[in-house]
Scaffold this active site. Sequence first.
Site, PDB file in Angstrom:
ATOM      1  N   LYS A  14      -6.669  -9.017  10.436  1.00  6.49           N
ATOM      2  CA  LYS A  14      -7.166  -8.261   9.279  1.00  6.49           C
ATOM      3  C   LYS A  14      -7.825  -6.940   9.660  1.00  6.49           C
ATOM      4  CE  LYS A  14      -5.937 -11.534   6.441  1.00  6.49           C
ATOM      5  NZ  LYS A  14      -4.803 -11.335   5.512  1.00  6.49           N
ATOM      6  N   LYS A  74      -5.329  -1.038   8.603  1.00 13.22           N
ATOM      7  CA  LYS A  74      -4.533  -1.779   9.582  1.00 13.22           C
ATOM      8  C   LYS A  74      -3.465  -0.867  10.189  1.00 13.22           C
ATOM      9  CE  LYS A  74      -4.955  -6.078   6.879  1.00 13.22           C
ATOM     10  NZ  LYS A  74      -5.210  -5.538   5.536  1.00 13.22           N
ATOM     11  N   GLU A 164       3.741  -7.110   3.450  1.00 15.91           N
ATOM     12  CA  GLU A 164       4.614  -6.854   2.305  1.00 15.91           C
ATOM     13  C   GLU A 164       3.906  -5.935   1.304  1.00 15.91           C
ATOM     14  OE1 GLU A 164       7.552 -10.592   1.670  1.00 15.91           O
ATOM     15  OE2 GLU A 164       5.483 -10.943   1.043  1.00 15.91           O
TER      16      GLU A 164
END
Length: 216
Positions: A14, A74, A164
Amino acid sequence: MSPVSFARQRYTTKAYDASRQVDQAIIDELLELLRLSPSSVNSQPWHFVVASTAEGKARLAKGAQGGFAYNQPKILNASHVILICTRRDLDEAYLADVLQQEADDGRFRDDAARTTQHNTRSSYVELHRGLGDIPHWAEKQAYLALGTLLLGAAAKGVDATPMEGIDRAALDEELGLAAQGLSSMVAVALGYHSDSDFNAALPKSRLPAERVFTHL
């Protein structure tokens, strides 16, 4: 370690430590794993965009804005980000390229074997073209590559995040993918987690074996 050990230890990262980079030799291995991934009738309906520079990651981060902004850190802080793309169609020119590569690699003992391979693969393509789901079929093949990448990263001690949650249309436009006959599908961040990654310390959770297996 066994493959099961790697599966048990891997998790979805994360938060990344932007100061740490994955060695190029490891990245090269992971890219080779992607290239060698299995696909239905060896169709290989994919393409991989690899971002390793700040500029490259910033381009991919354009797909993580608005409702997908939670993925932007990220992408920007990871060592590398790979955008897995799929082919919009498998036309005759592409199928001919795949067939020729197989021939160059010594896959056919004679012309009859080559013809059989071409006819078999073409029949699957025509089946899915008739169903109107070639893009969906290509995505299913690309997810095989995604799984290969995730397990391979774990085996090399590299953290990973499949995403996604990206604006696929924005990335298609940014990278000019439509003109190349491609569509963006899913992004994967690679690197090493930071101390702020809450998910690193959480136990893995999966449904028990008796729920997911039926033995005949």
